[in-house]
Design a protein around this motif. Structure first.
Motif, mmCIF file in Angstrom:
data_model
loop_
_atom_site.group_PDB
_atom_site.id
_atom_site.type_symbol
_atom_site.label_atom_id
_atom_site.label_comp_id
_atom_site.label_asym_id
_atom_site.label_seq_id
_atom_site.Cartn_x
_atom_site.Cartn_y
_atom_site.Cartn_z
ATOM 1 N N ILE A 66 17.524 -29.291 -16.545
ATOM 2 C CA ILE A 66 16.804 -29.684 -17.915
ATOM 3 C C ILE A 66 15.749 -31.020 -17.566
ATOM 4 C CG2 ILE A 66 17.270 -30.934 -20.184
ATOM 5 C CD1 ILE A 66 18.323 -28.096 -20.043
ATOM 6 N N ALA A 67 16.103 -31.838 -16.880
ATOM 7 C CA ALA A 67 15.316 -33.035 -16.396
ATOM 8 C C ALA A 67 13.747 -32.638 -16.188
ATOM 9 C CB ALA A 67 15.896 -33.892 -15.563
ATOM 10 N N ASP A 68 13.601 -31.433 -15.343
ATOM 11 C CA ASP A 68 12.346 -31.425 -14.933
ATOM 12 C C ASP A 68 11.850 -29.620 -15.244
ATOM 13 O OD1 ASP A 68 14.011 -29.781 -13.078
ATOM 14 O OD2 ASP A 68 13.525 -30.800 -11.344
ATOM 15 N N GLY A 69 12.837 -28.954 -15.716
ATOM 16 C CA GLY A 69 12.542 -27.436 -16.139
ATOM 17 C C GLY A 69 12.325 -26.686 -15.030
ATOM 18 N N LYS A 70 12.887 -26.930 -13.923
ATOM 19 C CA LYS A 70 12.702 -26.124 -12.970
ATOM 20 C C LYS A 70 13.834 -25.250 -12.998
ATOM 21 C CE LYS A 70 12.400 -25.731 -7.829
ATOM 22 N NZ LYS A 70 12.024 -26.363 -6.582
ATOM 23 N N VAL A 71 13.255 -23.852 -12.674
ATOM 24 C CA VAL A 71 14.338 -22.717 -12.827
ATOM 25 C C VAL A 71 14.802 -22.172 -11.377
ATOM 26 C CG1 VAL A 71 14.526 -20.322 -13.317
ATOM 27 C CG2 VAL A 71 13.281 -22.066 -15.026
ATOM 28 N N TRP A 72 15.826 -22.105 -11.155
ATOM 29 C CA TRP A 72 16.357 -21.684 -9.655
ATOM 30 C C TRP A 72 17.021 -20.295 -9.706
ATOM 31 C CZ3 TRP A 72 15.728 -25.627 -5.873
ATOM 32 C CH2 TRP A 72 15.579 -26.764 -6.534
ATOM 33 N N PRO A 73 16.544 -19.337 -9.232
ATOM 34 C CA PRO A 73 17.033 -17.917 -9.242
ATOM 35 C C PRO A 73 18.303 -17.920 -8.349
ATOM 36 C CG PRO A 73 14.681 -17.789 -8.230
ATOM 37 C CD PRO A 73 15.327 -19.234 -8.479
ATOM 38 N N ILE A 74 19.369 -17.384 -8.874
ATOM 39 C CA ILE A 74 20.656 -17.200 -8.190
ATOM 40 C C ILE A 74 21.175 -15.691 -7.980
ATOM 41 C CG2 ILE A 74 23.127 -18.254 -8.333
ATOM 42 C CD1 ILE A 74 21.105 -20.413 -7.816
ATOM 43 N N LYS A 75 21.619 -15.435 -6.971
ATOM 44 C CA LYS A 75 22.045 -14.307 -6.614
ATOM 45 C C LYS A 75 23.508 -14.368 -5.456
ATOM 46 C CE LYS A 75 18.772 -13.140 -2.862
ATOM 47 N NZ LYS A 75 18.843 -14.369 -2.544
ATOM 48 N N ALA A 76 23.972 -13.188 -5.525
ATOM 49 C CA ALA A 76 25.165 -13.112 -4.714
ATOM 50 C C ALA A 76 24.573 -13.673 -3.214
ATOM 51 C CB ALA A 76 25.739 -11.807 -4.332
ATOM 52 N N GLY A 77 25.485 -14.571 -2.684
ATOM 53 C CA GLY A 77 25.269 -15.097 -1.368
ATOM 54 C C GLY A 77 24.560 -16.790 -1.547
ATOM 55 N N ASP A 78 24.274 -16.870 -2.587
ATOM 56 C CA ASP A 78 23.691 -18.191 -2.791
ATOM 57 C C ASP A 78 24.567 -19.456 -3.427
ATOM 58 O OD1 ASP A 78 21.158 -17.431 -2.586
ATOM 59 O OD2 ASP A 78 20.731 -17.130 -4.709
ATOM 60 N N ILE A 79 24.588 -20.691 -3.007
ATOM 61 C CA ILE A 79 25.330 -21.858 -3.344
ATOM 62 C C ILE A 79 24.544 -22.971 -4.039
ATOM 63 C CG2 ILE A 79 25.448 -23.020 -1.257
ATOM 64 C CD1 ILE A 79 28.295 -23.687 -2.121
ATOM 65 N N TYR A 80 24.731 -23.334 -5.192
ATOM 66 C CA TYR A 80 23.913 -24.678 -5.870
ATOM 67 C C TYR A 80 24.998 -25.670 -5.727
ATOM 68 C CZ TYR A 80 25.203 -22.897 -10.469
ATOM 69 O OH TYR A 80 25.753 -22.449 -11.704
#
Length: 133
Positions: free
Chosen positions: A74-88
């Motif tokens: 929300i703070a910067d509007g950045k979108v991070w794609p997430i798929k199987a194998g990704d950790i955030y």
């Protein structure tokens, strides 16, 4: 030693918590009472949903093991794609939107610090309370 089986010990018990809006189901494998210093959830994010989350009282790491979606901070509007194998990792108590693509559910393994008691539900701001026990 603790061994917890998703099907035998969690599904259909108080450790399986569904969002009031139906966006997700959290299957809580390890909780505060298990004494590990963190908690672990196996969470299903329903296809085509968007959930506002802001863990002001917890840090969370999320490992995607099935499906695809995205996280928008929300703070910067950045979108991070997430798929199987990704950790955030929400290492700054990041307020965010979690979206599962319409093609299918996402399955996530979520680790919380401090640990969840198991009774938590998001409030109107997407926040879990600091401690329910």
């Amino acid at each position: 030693m603790k061994v917890v089986n998703l099907e035998k010990d969690v599904l259909g018990t108080e450790r399986e918590v569904e969002a009031e809006n139906g966006n997700w189901v959290s299957r809580r494998l390890l909780l505060k009472k298990d004494g590990m210093g963190y908690s672990v959830n196996d969470t299903i994010i329903k296809a085509g949903t968007e959930t506002h989350i802001w863990y002001q009282n917890h840090l969370e790491a999320v490992y995607c093991i099935e499906g695809e979606g995205e996280v928008e901070t929300i703070a910067d509007g950045k979108v991070w794609p997430i798929k199987a194998g990704d950790i955030y990792a929400l290492d700054k108590h990041d307020e965010h939107l979690l979206r599962a693509h319409a093609g299918g559910d996402m399955r996530m393994v979520c680790v919380f610090n401090p640990p969840l008691s198991g009774k938590e539900h998001h409030d109107e701001n997407g926040v879990y309370p600091a401690d329910l026990d």
